[in-house]
Design a protein around this motif. Structure first.
Motif, mmCIF file in Angstrom:
data_model
loop_
_atom_site.group_PDB
_atom_site.id
_atom_site.type_symbol
_atom_site.label_atom_id
_atom_site.label_comp_id
_atom_site.label_asym_id
_atom_site.label_seq_id
_atom_site.Cartn_x
_atom_site.Cartn_y
_atom_site.Cartn_z
ATOM 1 N N SER A 103 2.375 1.777 -3.442
ATOM 2 C CA SER A 103 1.375 2.225 -4.418
ATOM 3 C C SER A 103 1.011 3.689 -4.185
ATOM 4 O O SER A 103 0.794 4.447 -5.139
ATOM 5 N N LYS A 104 0.944 4.132 -2.923
ATOM 6 C CA LYS A 104 0.653 5.537 -2.635
ATOM 7 C C LYS A 104 1.767 6.445 -3.146
ATOM 8 O O LYS A 104 1.512 7.526 -3.695
ATOM 9 N N GLU A 145 1.542 6.713 -6.920
ATOM 10 C CA GLU A 145 0.406 7.534 -7.312
ATOM 11 C C GLU A 145 0.700 9.014 -7.115
ATOM 12 O O GLU A 145 0.302 9.846 -7.916
ATOM 13 N N LYS A 146 1.373 9.345 -6.043
ATOM 14 C CA LYS A 146 1.708 10.755 -5.791
ATOM 15 C C LYS A 146 2.517 11.329 -6.935
ATOM 16 O O LYS A 146 2.269 12.430 -7.414
ATOM 17 N N ASP A 189 0.823 -1.202 0.000
ATOM 18 C CA ASP A 189 0.000 0.000 0.000
ATOM 19 C C ASP A 189 0.864 1.262 0.000
ATOM 20 O O ASP A 189 0.575 2.242 -0.701
#
Length: 161
Positions: free
Chosen positions: A18-19, A22-23, A15
C-alpha cells in the motif's frame, strides 16, 4: 502461534504494498505529462540517430575520398594485364619443367657421384634465366643500350663499365 506470525507477516506485506502504491499515485502527474516526456525522449533519440548517421556518412566519405570507381577502360586494361601475367607464369613453369628435364637427363647419363656433383655445380641461376628470357634480336639490343643500366638484369654482375 504460527498463524499469528503468518498473519503479521501478511499484514506487513500488505502495508508495504500500500505504501508503494501511494508513493506512485501521490505525484501530481497528469496523464498527458508522461506521453509528452515520451515524445520528447523519442525526438531526442531520433536526433541522436540522425547525428550518428551523419557522422558515419562523413567518415565513409572521408575513407572513400581517395578511391575511384573502376571504369570500363580499367577493366579492359586489367584483363590485358592478367592475360600477360598468366602467359608469364606459364612460361616460367614451362622453363622450370624443361630445366628439370635437362638436369635429370644429364644425371641419368652420369655414373659416379663426383660427376653428379659437377653437374649440380654447373646448374646456375644464369643457365635457368637463359631459358626464361626471350632470345635477343639485334634490333632489341639497340633498345637495350638506350635503357638505364640499373634496369638491366646483370647490373651488379657487370661492373666493368
Amino acid at each position: 502461534m504460527a498463524t499469528v506470525a503468518s498473519h503479521e507477516s501478511l499484514a506487513a506485506m500488505g502495508d508495504l504494498v500500500s505504501k508503494l502504491v501511494e508513493k506512485h499515485t501521490q505525484k501530481n502527474k497528469h496523464i498527458l505529462d508522461g506521453d509528452f516526456t515520451d515524445r520528447k525522449r523519442r525526438k531526442v533519440e531520433q536526433r541522436s540517430k540522425k547525428e550518428l548517421r551523419e557522422k558515419r556518412k562523413a567518415k565513409r566519405d572521408i575513407l572513400e575520398m581517395g578511391r575511384t570507381d573502376s571504369l570500363t577502360t580499367d577493366v579492359v586494361n586489367e584483363r590485358k594485364l592478367s592475360k600477360i601475367a598468366t602467359k608469364g607464369i606459364i612460361q616460367l613453369f614451362n622453363a622450370v619443367k624443361t630445366h628439370q628435364k635437362d638436369v635429370d637427363s644429364k644425371l641419368k647419363k652420369v655414373r659416379t657421384e663426383a660427376q653428379r656433383d659437377k653437374i649440380h655445380q654447373s646448374v646456375t641461376t644464369g643457365s635457368f634465366l637463359d631459358l626464361v628470357r626471350p632470345k635477343n634480336n639485334p634490333v632489341e639490343k639497340s633498345d637495350e643500350d638506350k635503357k638505364w643500366n640499373v634496369l638491366k638484369d646483370d647490373f651488379m654482375m657487370n661492373n666493368e663499365k
